[in-house]
Design an enzyme around this catalytic site. Structure first.
Site, short mmCIF file in Angstrom:
data_model
loop_
_atom_site.label_atom_id
_atom_site.label_comp_id
_atom_site.label_asym_id
_atom_site.label_seq_id
_atom_site.Cartn_x
_atom_site.Cartn_y
_atom_site.Cartn_z
N ASP A 56 0.49 -1.60 -0.34
CA ASP A 56 0.01 0.26 0.21
C ASP A 56 0.74 1.16 -0.28
O ASP A 56 0.20 2.11 0.31
CB ASP A 56 -1.21 -0.25 1.39
CG ASP A 56 -0.10 0.01 2.59
OD1 ASP A 56 0.63 -0.89 2.16
OD2 ASP A 56 -1.22 -0.15 3.64
N ASP A 71 27.03 12.26 -11.95
CA ASP A 71 26.32 12.81 -13.43
C ASP A 71 25.19 12.70 -11.99
O ASP A 71 24.49 12.02 -11.71
CB ASP A 71 26.30 11.70 -14.51
CG ASP A 71 25.08 12.85 -15.77
OD1 ASP A 71 23.90 13.75 -14.82
OD2 ASP A 71 25.30 12.36 -16.50
N ASP A 80 21.70 19.38 -14.02
CA ASP A 80 22.32 18.37 -14.36
C ASP A 80 23.48 18.57 -14.64
O ASP A 80 24.43 19.34 -15.53
CB ASP A 80 21.10 17.95 -16.01
CG ASP A 80 21.55 16.86 -16.71
OD1 ASP A 80 22.69 16.19 -16.12
OD2 ASP A 80 21.79 16.27 -17.47
N HIS A 97 21.41 18.59 -24.50
CA HIS A 97 19.86 18.32 -24.56
C HIS A 97 19.43 19.56 -23.97
O HIS A 97 19.32 19.79 -23.29
CB HIS A 97 19.34 16.69 -24.12
CG HIS A 97 19.49 16.08 -22.24
ND1 HIS A 97 19.35 17.10 -21.52
CD2 HIS A 97 20.84 15.71 -22.40
CE1 HIS A 97 19.82 16.95 -20.55
NE2 HIS A 97 20.90 16.06 -20.07
N HIS A 122 15.34 15.27 -19.50
CA HIS A 122 15.76 15.61 -21.37
C HIS A 122 14.26 16.22 -21.38
O HIS A 122 13.03 16.37 -21.78
CB HIS A 122 15.56 14.19 -21.37
CG HIS A 122 16.43 13.37 -21.94
ND1 HIS A 122 17.34 12.25 -21.56
CD2 HIS A 122 18.33 13.94 -20.64
CE1 HIS A 122 17.99 11.86 -21.13
NE2 HIS A 122 19.03 13.23 -20.96
N GLU A 155 27.38 18.07 -22.55
CA GLU A 155 28.62 16.94 -22.21
C GLU A 155 29.36 16.42 -22.66
O GLU A 155 29.07 15.26 -22.79
CB GLU A 155 27.52 16.31 -21.27
CG GLU A 155 26.59 16.54 -22.25
CD GLU A 155 24.44 15.44 -20.79
OE1 GLU A 155 25.02 14.29 -20.50
OE2 GLU A 155 23.92 15.45 -20.70
N TYR A 176 35.32 7.34 -22.78
CA TYR A 176 35.39 6.52 -22.00
C TYR A 176 35.28 5.56 -22.71
O TYR A 176 35.37 5.18 -24.66
CB TYR A 176 33.61 6.02 -22.12
CG TYR A 176 33.07 6.97 -22.27
CD1 TYR A 176 32.51 7.31 -20.98
CD2 TYR A 176 32.09 8.16 -23.41
CE1 TYR A 176 31.65 8.29 -20.37
CE2 TYR A 176 31.38 8.64 -22.55
CZ TYR A 176 30.97 9.27 -21.57
OH TYR A 176 30.19 10.05 -20.95
N ARG A 233 33.51 12.12 -17.96
CA ARG A 233 31.94 13.19 -18.64
C ARG A 233 32.33 15.21 -18.05
O ARG A 233 32.31 14.52 -16.69
CB ARG A 233 31.06 12.72 -18.91
CG ARG A 233 30.35 13.72 -19.25
CD ARG A 233 28.16 12.28 -19.87
NE ARG A 233 27.89 12.36 -17.99
CZ ARG A 233 27.86 10.84 -18.19
NH1 ARG A 233 28.79 9.99 -19.02
NH2 ARG A 233 27.10 10.38 -17.60
N GLU A 262 29.75 18.05 -17.76
CA GLU A 262 28.31 18.58 -17.89
C GLU A 262 27.89 20.01 -17.55
O GLU A 262 28.31 19.62 -16.06
CB GLU A 262 27.40 17.57 -17.68
CG GLU A 262 26.67 17.97 -18.39
CD GLU A 262 25.03 16.82 -18.45
OE1 GLU A 262 24.88 16.07 -17.19
OE2 GLU A 262 23.91 16.54 -18.45
MN LIG Z 1 22.70 15.36 -19.07
#
Ligand SMILES: [Mn+2]
Length: 465
Positions: free
Chosen positions: A40, A264, A275, A362, A369, A412, A416, A433, A435
């Site tokens: 629940d 991230d 982000d 993005h 996004h 970003e 890799y 990365r 960003e």
């Molecule tokens: Mn992003």
């Protein structure tokens, strides 16, 4: 309910939308359903972004109906003392008219009775397509009720249109209120990254067992201390080789000195996402190979940011980043000149793809996004075809979106490196990365997430404590 934005702002958005519905159009916008988690217990509730954009209202079980003449009717949960004791305060229809600046408010249990009446004698019914499960069926049911009254002279709407087409365009350009909230969300997230980097180095110095989830906890602490309601998406905290898994989550892996950590993560504040990605050495000191790749990624991000300005295309920052990344890969031997040829050849063949396989950004807004077409609306018919050099599939290119002030996007780039034939061993398992979030301004772009440092030296200085 969000109280930082005046209700007149939502009324103006509804009026702008109404003006695009046609005089006899009608729009239906439900908020998100509550979703069961187990037994629940429900998942933490999150309103629907379109509904919130037009109302600022965060209660579940609510609908907004707007007609072409600009009249707004809200359906919401009725006051119910017993339910409110268990589940919390409800605004209720009576108070909603004043509190939300709508023309009328009705109890949501009257929706099935009232909707056929509201749909009668309209020509077009607008609602978000393919967003709410079962909505199409409910609309069909209400339309059938209208059709049953045709012999009494009722006209039934003959057209159904996707409301997202109107709202996505509106949401794509953020007004001053939205930009203000996004700057504040970005500042909280930046502080969370700073806190987490420092905690990581401090715990390792103290000889503690550091796990990815410890760092996740540091992020969450700063998000909530800053007033954020929840993370905008599941935080990625990836230690060492896990950074090469693009959608990794914060798990249990140990965070070791000598390895990089990729985080991230961004908070959601009053309905708006931030982000940020930072990649840092767990113990606060980059190794030679880590620093080499890091500086390439940072240079590519700077090139992408410089290409983010009004009049540029959405794809321009990506192309700028790819150029710097590919040149860097050639310089350090990730790509072999004898095999891939010149920089131009390597880009043309997408030789960088094994090490950089995602887009450089993005749209960012209420959704991480965010909505909004990536194709320039006036040029959708301009199509060129090319064969993808890797998959061999035919790709239809349409002119990419022209950036304008008020659009918000992420920048970003990353590298890799998974082990493979001919891949220099010193770079194996390094994933990086960087960003930041950018608001397009009349002059260029404003990076709103730079409250957390990005230069390698500055990160090292920050982590020395
Ligand atoms: Mn992003």
């Amino acid at each position: 309910m969000n109280t930082t934005v005046p209700t007149s702002v939502y009324a103006q958005r509804r009026a702008r939308m109404a003006a695009q519905l046609g005089a006899n159009g009608i729009a239906l916008i439900p908020t998100a359903p509550e979703r069961p988690r187990n037994r629940d217990s429900d998942f933490l509730y999150r309103h629907d972004s379109y509904f919130y954009y037009l109302t600022g209202f965060t209660e579940p079980n609510a609908w907004l109906v707007v007609t072409g003449d600009g009249t707004s009717t809200l359906f919401c949960q009725p006051k119910d003392l017993e339910r409110e004791i268990w589940d919390g305060y409800r605004l209720g229809p009576e108070a909603a008219v004043g509190a939300l600046n709508v023309d009328a408010a009705l109890p949501v249990n009257e929706l099935d009775e009232k909707l056929p009446q509201l749909l009668e004698n309209r020509d077009t019914v607008w609602f978000p397509f393919a967003i709410h499960q079962g909505l199409e069926g409910r609309v069909a049911g209400w339309l059938n009720r209208v059709r049953a009254r045709v012999r009494y002279g009722a006209l039934c709407p003959e057209q159904q249109s996707d409301l997202c087409a109107i709202l996505d365009e509106m949401r794509l350009v953020k007004d001053a209120h939205e930009q203000d909230i996004m700057r504040r969300a970005a500042a909280i997230s930046a502080r969370a990254h700073v806190r987490t980097m420092q905690a990581c180095a401090r715990m390792l110095r103290a000889g503690q067992d550091v796990r990815e989830y410890h760092l996740d906890a540091e992020l969450m602490h700063e998000f909530r201390m800053g007033g954020s309601q929840y993370p905008a998406y599941s935080s990625i905290v990836a230690a060492g080789a896990n950074a090469c898994v693009l959608h990794y989550r914060a798990d249990v892996a140990p965070v070791r000195a000598g390895e990089l950590v990729l985080i991230d993560a961004g908070c959601e504040l009053d309905g708006y996402a931030s982000d940020i990605t930072r990649t840092f050495p767990a113990d606060g000191k980059f190794t030679g190979p880590q620093r080499t790749l890091y500086d390439i990624v940072l240079a590519s991000q700077e090139a992408a940011a410089a290409a983010t300005k009004p009049g540029a295309r959405f794809t321009d920052p990506h192309e700028a980043a790819v150029k710097v990344l590919t040149q860097g890969m050639l310089d350090v031997g990730l790509l072999d000149r004898n095999k891939v040829g010149t920089l131009e050849d390597a880009i043309e063949k997408r030789a960088y793809f094994p090490f950089y396989m995602h887009r450089t950004g993005h749209w960012l807004g209420m959704d991480v996004h965010d909505c909004g077409s990536y194709v320039e609306p006036g040029e959708v018919g301009t199509v060129s075809e090319r064969k993808d050099p890797l998959s061999g599939e035919i790709i239809k290119n349409r002119p990419s979106r022209v950036l304008q002030p008020g659009m918000v996007l992420t920048i970003e780039p990353g590298i890799y490196v998974r082990p493979g034939e001919g891949v220099p061993e010193q770079f194996h398992h390094i994933g990086i990365r960087i960003e930041d979030d950018a608001i397009v301004t009349p002059q260029g772009c404003e990076l709103i997430t730079r409250g957390v440092p990005v230069k390698a030296d500055e990160i090292e200085a920050l982590m020395r404590g």
